[in-house]
Design a protein around this motif. Structure first.
Motif, PDB file in Angstrom:
ATOM      1  N   ILE A 260      80.805 -34.592   1.244  1.00 63.63           N
ATOM      2  CA  ILE A 260      81.635 -34.071   2.067  1.00 63.63           C
ATOM      3  C   ILE A 260      81.115 -33.130   2.718  1.00 63.63           C
ATOM      4  CG2 ILE A 260      83.805 -34.502   1.012  1.00 63.63           C
ATOM      5  CD1 ILE A 260      84.000 -31.722  -0.028  1.00 63.63           C
ATOM      6  N   GLY A 261      79.747 -32.889   2.687  1.00 65.68           N
ATOM      7  CA  GLY A 261      79.135 -31.790   3.481  1.00 65.68           C
ATOM      8  C   GLY A 261      78.381 -32.209   4.778  1.00 65.68           C
ATOM      9  N   ALA A 262      77.646 -31.354   5.564  1.00 64.39           N
ATOM     10  CA  ALA A 262      76.953 -31.943   6.586  1.00 64.39           C
ATOM     11  C   ALA A 262      75.412 -31.200   6.841  1.00 64.39           C
ATOM     12  CB  ALA A 262      77.671 -31.214   7.811  1.00 64.39           C
ATOM     13  N   TYR A 263      74.633 -32.051   7.194  1.00 62.31           N
ATOM     14  CA  TYR A 263      73.204 -31.423   7.480  1.00 62.31           C
ATOM     15  C   TYR A 263      73.418 -30.462   8.350  1.00 62.31           C
ATOM     16  CZ  TYR A 263      72.072 -35.878   5.226  1.00 62.31           C
ATOM     17  OH  TYR A 263      71.870 -37.051   4.354  1.00 62.31           O
ATOM     18  N   ASN A 264      72.263 -29.866   8.363  1.00 61.09           N
ATOM     19  CA  ASN A 264      71.781 -28.532   9.447  1.00 61.09           C
ATOM     20  C   ASN A 264      72.954 -27.462   9.284  1.00 61.09           C
ATOM     21  OD1 ASN A 264      69.404 -29.441  10.454  1.00 61.09           O
ATOM     22  ND2 ASN A 264      70.809 -31.118  11.542  1.00 61.09           N
ATOM     23  N   THR A 265      73.397 -27.147   7.944  1.00 58.77           N
ATOM     24  CA  THR A 265      74.420 -26.109   7.904  1.00 58.77           C
ATOM     25  C   THR A 265      74.216 -25.066   6.827  1.00 58.77           C
ATOM     26  OG1 THR A 265      75.654 -27.594   6.362  1.00 58.77           O
ATOM     27  CG2 THR A 265      76.205 -27.932   8.823  1.00 58.77           C
ATOM     28  N   CYS A 266      73.132 -25.378   5.937  1.00 59.72           N
ATOM     29  CA  CYS A 266      72.685 -24.145   4.688  1.00 59.72           C
ATOM     30  C   CYS A 266      71.976 -23.165   5.232  1.00 59.72           C
ATOM     31  CB  CYS A 266      72.110 -25.375   3.832  1.00 59.72           C
ATOM     32  SG  CYS A 266      71.798 -24.150   2.284  1.00 59.72           S
ATOM     33  N   LEU A 267      72.483 -22.054   4.861  1.00 61.03           N
ATOM     34  CA  LEU A 267      72.073 -20.835   5.278  1.00 61.03           C
ATOM     35  C   LEU A 267      70.942 -20.402   4.214  1.00 61.03           C
ATOM     36  CD1 LEU A 267      75.209 -19.039   6.518  1.00 61.03           C
ATOM     37  CD2 LEU A 267      73.457 -19.973   7.933  1.00 61.03           C
ATOM     38  N   ASN A 268      70.736 -20.864   3.218  1.00 56.08           N
ATOM     39  CA  ASN A 268      69.650 -20.549   2.354  1.00 56.08           C
ATOM     40  C   ASN A 268      68.208 -20.537   2.861  1.00 56.08           C
ATOM     41  OD1 ASN A 268      71.221 -20.080  -0.178  1.00 56.08           O
ATOM     42  ND2 ASN A 268      70.999 -22.609  -0.437  1.00 56.08           N
ATOM     43  N   GLY A 269      67.822 -21.421   3.956  1.00 55.24           N
ATOM     44  CA  GLY A 269      66.823 -21.151   4.508  1.00 55.24           C
ATOM     45  C   GLY A 269      65.557 -21.727   3.842  1.00 55.24           C
ATOM     46  N   CYS A 270      65.646 -22.495   2.823  1.00 53.98           N
ATOM     47  CA  CYS A 270      64.599 -22.855   2.013  1.00 53.98           C
ATOM     48  C   CYS A 270      63.572 -23.720   2.781  1.00 53.98           C
ATOM     49  CB  CYS A 270      64.970 -23.629   0.726  1.00 53.98           C
ATOM     50  SG  CYS A 270      65.851 -22.545  -0.326  1.00 53.98           S
ATOM     51  N   LEU A 271      62.278 -23.497   2.826  1.00 56.32           N
ATOM     52  CA  LEU A 271      61.355 -24.313   3.815  1.00 56.32           C
ATOM     53  C   LEU A 271      61.084 -25.531   3.167  1.00 56.32           C
ATOM     54  CD1 LEU A 271      60.904 -21.312   4.550  1.00 56.32           C
ATOM     55  CD2 LEU A 271      58.311 -21.919   4.982  1.00 56.32           C
ATOM     56  N   TYR A 272      61.400 -25.928   2.002  1.00 59.07           N
ATOM     57  CA  TYR A 272      61.154 -27.340   1.593  1.00 59.07           C
ATOM     58  C   TYR A 272      62.487 -28.239   1.702  1.00 59.07           C
ATOM     59  CZ  TYR A 272      63.226 -24.897  -2.405  1.00 59.07           C
ATOM     60  OH  TYR A 272      64.005 -24.221  -3.283  1.00 59.07           O
ATOM     61  N   CYS A 273      63.356 -27.739   2.411  1.00 59.96           N
ATOM     62  CA  CYS A 273      64.618 -28.373   2.358  1.00 59.96           C
ATOM     63  C   CYS A 273      64.575 -29.617   3.225  1.00 59.96           C
ATOM     64  CB  CYS A 273      66.089 -27.687   2.704  1.00 59.96           C
ATOM     65  SG  CYS A 273      67.284 -28.444   2.450  1.00 59.96           S
ATOM     66  N   TYR A 274      64.903 -30.997   3.027  1.00 56.23           N
ATOM     67  CA  TYR A 274      65.090 -31.846   3.762  1.00 56.23           C
ATOM     68  C   TYR A 274      66.235 -31.967   4.732  1.00 56.23           C
ATOM     69  CZ  TYR A 274      68.318 -34.111   0.378  1.00 56.23           C
ATOM     70  OH  TYR A 274      69.474 -34.207  -0.346  1.00 56.23           O
ATOM     71  N   ALA A 275      67.203 -31.148   4.254  1.00 52.78           N
ATOM     72  CA  ALA A 275      68.434 -31.439   4.981  1.00 52.78           C
ATOM     73  C   ALA A 275      68.829 -30.592   6.228  1.00 52.78           C
ATOM     74  CB  ALA A 275      69.579 -31.028   4.107  1.00 52.78           C
ATOM     75  N   ASN A 276      67.576 -29.857   6.462  1.00 49.83           N
ATOM     76  CA  ASN A 276      67.751 -28.559   7.666  1.00 49.83           C
ATOM     77  C   ASN A 276      66.719 -29.113   8.585  1.00 49.83           C
ATOM     78  OD1 ASN A 276      70.067 -27.416   6.763  1.00 49.83           O
ATOM     79  ND2 ASN A 276      68.993 -26.128   5.601  1.00 49.83           N
ATOM     80  N   LEU A 277      66.924 -28.911   9.914  1.00 48.44           N
ATOM     81  CA  LEU A 277      65.772 -28.963  10.774  1.00 48.44           C
ATOM     82  C   LEU A 277      65.143 -27.660  11.192  1.00 48.44           C
ATOM     83  CD1 LEU A 277      67.344 -31.556  13.525  1.00 48.44           C
ATOM     84  CD2 LEU A 277      65.132 -31.713  12.011  1.00 48.44           C
ATOM     85  N   ASN A 278      66.138 -26.716  11.684  1.00 49.03           N
ATOM     86  CA  ASN A 278      65.514 -25.189  12.099  1.00 49.03           C
ATOM     87  C   ASN A 278      66.538 -24.317  12.074  1.00 49.03           C
ATOM     88  OD1 ASN A 278      66.608 -25.039  14.811  1.00 49.03           O
ATOM     89  ND2 ASN A 278      65.287 -26.772  15.207  1.00 49.03           N
ATOM     90  N   ALA A 279      66.357 -23.128  12.028  1.00 56.64           N
ATOM     91  CA  ALA A 279      67.212 -21.818  11.661  1.00 56.64           C
ATOM     92  C   ALA A 279      68.056 -22.075  13.005  1.00 56.64           C
ATOM     93  CB  ALA A 279      66.375 -20.667  11.712  1.00 56.64           C
ATOM     94  N   LYS A 280      67.756 -21.970  14.088  1.00 55.98           N
ATOM     95  CA  LYS A 280      68.395 -22.065  15.411  1.00 55.98           C
ATOM     96  C   LYS A 280      69.683 -22.968  15.397  1.00 55.98           C
ATOM     97  CE  LYS A 280      68.388 -22.193  20.385  1.00 55.98           C
ATOM     98  NZ  LYS A 280      67.565 -22.272  21.574  1.00 55.98           N
ATOM     99  N   ILE A 281      69.453 -24.375  15.074  1.00 54.12           N
ATOM    100  CA  ILE A 281      70.552 -25.217  14.909  1.00 54.12           C
ATOM    101  C   ILE A 281      71.487 -24.721  13.658  1.00 54.12           C
ATOM    102  CG2 ILE A 281      70.868 -27.706  14.240  1.00 54.12           C
ATOM    103  CD1 ILE A 281      68.258 -28.462  15.428  1.00 54.12           C
ATOM    104  N   ILE A 282      70.881 -24.314  12.568  1.00 51.60           N
ATOM    105  CA  ILE A 282      71.776 -24.040  11.426  1.00 51.60           C
ATOM    106  C   ILE A 282      72.781 -22.568  11.992  1.00 51.60           C
ATOM    107  CG2 ILE A 282      72.038 -22.869   9.213  1.00 51.60           C
ATOM    108  CD1 ILE A 282      69.115 -24.340   8.747  1.00 51.60           C
TER     109      ILE A 282
END
Length: 323
Positions: A260-282
């Motif tokens: 029930i989640g969504a990609y590019n929404t996690c604020l943890n900011g871990c560099l190794y995370c596959y679920a995020n593209l970049n901080a601006k999108i998040i």
């Protein structure tokens, strides 16, 4: 002869919350609202205008699986989800702020882990040491010392540790290029696995892998399933049987669930995370978050198509006949 006869057949589902983002850390208010209203909308990550409606009525949900690095926010409201059965996949890794910029100190995170375990039981807080990566700073000795330290502090507060090695996705490796991070090779994985296994045994922690093709059974480490029907069966006191999740890669042992989640929404900011593209999108996505919306990000648009997601079939009770 003993025959197992199914006596109750129902259509239920397991909810993953979430591989795509840290819902307990950043979206707990939204989650509670969705559970109270008994439904949630989820956008198809591959078709933005297709939305699934998921029925969250408690007797239709076999279990909730939470993935998190800091469940503090949700822990304050656990009494509000008492109608549901759940367990946590809780990541505790030893990396510093350069790789995990928004994660509190390890001392704080370890104490949060222990507090959660005391609330819900050590069977239902799974420790994730994930991903394992190597660099000049984070060499094998570093990992062995860190793993031993964390394991000693979590001994008695968890019974299982899940490990996986870094997946070298191009976008992830580009993000970490300044730190010269590498995926462990075969001999390095064997050394880490064998020594981790000995450490874990010392602290009565069983080790399994997450979505790893390699066979580490020689070291007492077997393939695991993070979405685990056997653990949910223990939670619910019913025999839940669910097939493999066909949407995950073949190495993944997880049973079918609805995320029930969504990609590019996690604020943890871990560099190794596959679920995020970049901080601006998040940040842009998070600014569109409304805790009262049925969607985790944004609102339903006129051009969206909403489809009721069909639950999956599960056996939840069996009777043994002695004939």
């Amino acid at each position: 002869m003993i025959i197992v006869v199914p006596v109750a057949y129902k259509v239920n589902m397991i909810i993953s919350a979430s591989r795509r983002t840290d819902i307990p850390a950043f979206y707990s208010d939204w989650l509670i609202n969705r559970l109270n209203e008994r439904y949630v909308f989820v956008r198809n990550p591959f078709n933005n205008h297709q939305i699934s409606k998921i029925d969250l009525t408690p007797n239709l949900i076999d279990g909730l699986v939470f993935w998190t690095k800091n469940p503090t926010s949700l822990m304050k409201r656990l009494d509000e989800i008492k109608d549901y059965k759940y367990y946590f996949q809780f990541t505790v890794t030893p990396y510093s702020k350069e790789l995990e910029p928004k994660i509190p100190s390890k001392e704080i995170i370890v104490q949060i882990f222990r507090d959660l375990s005391l609330k819900i039981g050590s069977d239902f807080v799974i420790w994730r040491y994930d991903p394992i990566l190597l660099s000049k700073k984070y060499d094998i000795k570093f990992h062995l010392d860190a793993f031993n330290d964390i394991a000693s502090k979590l001994s008695g507060y968890t019974k299982r540790c899940v490990i996986s090695f870094l997946d070298d996705y191009l976008k992830v490796m580009r993000r970490m290029k300044d730190y010269k991070v590498q995926k462990p090779n075969g001999p390095e994985r064997d050394e880490i696995a064998s020594k981790f296994s000995a450490i874990a045994a010392k602290y009565n922690i069983t080790m399994v892998t997450c979505a790893e093709e390699m066979d580490l059974s020689n070291y007492g480490i077997h393939h695991g399933r993070c979405i685990d029907d056997k653990l949910i069966s223990e939670l619910t006191k019913n025999n839940i049987t669910v097939g493999k999740d066909k949407t995950q890669r073949k190495e993944c042992g997880c049973v079918a669930s609805v995320d029930i989640g969504a990609y590019n929404t996690c604020l943890n900011g871990c560099l190794y995370c596959y679920a995020n593209l970049n901080a601006k999108i998040i940040i842009n996505n998070y600014q569109r978050h409304n805790p009262k919306s049925p969607l985790i990000i944004g609102e339903v648009k006129p051009e969206d198509k909403i489809v009721l997601r069909k639950p999956m079939a599960c056996f939840d009770e069996q009777r043994l006949l002695d004939i």
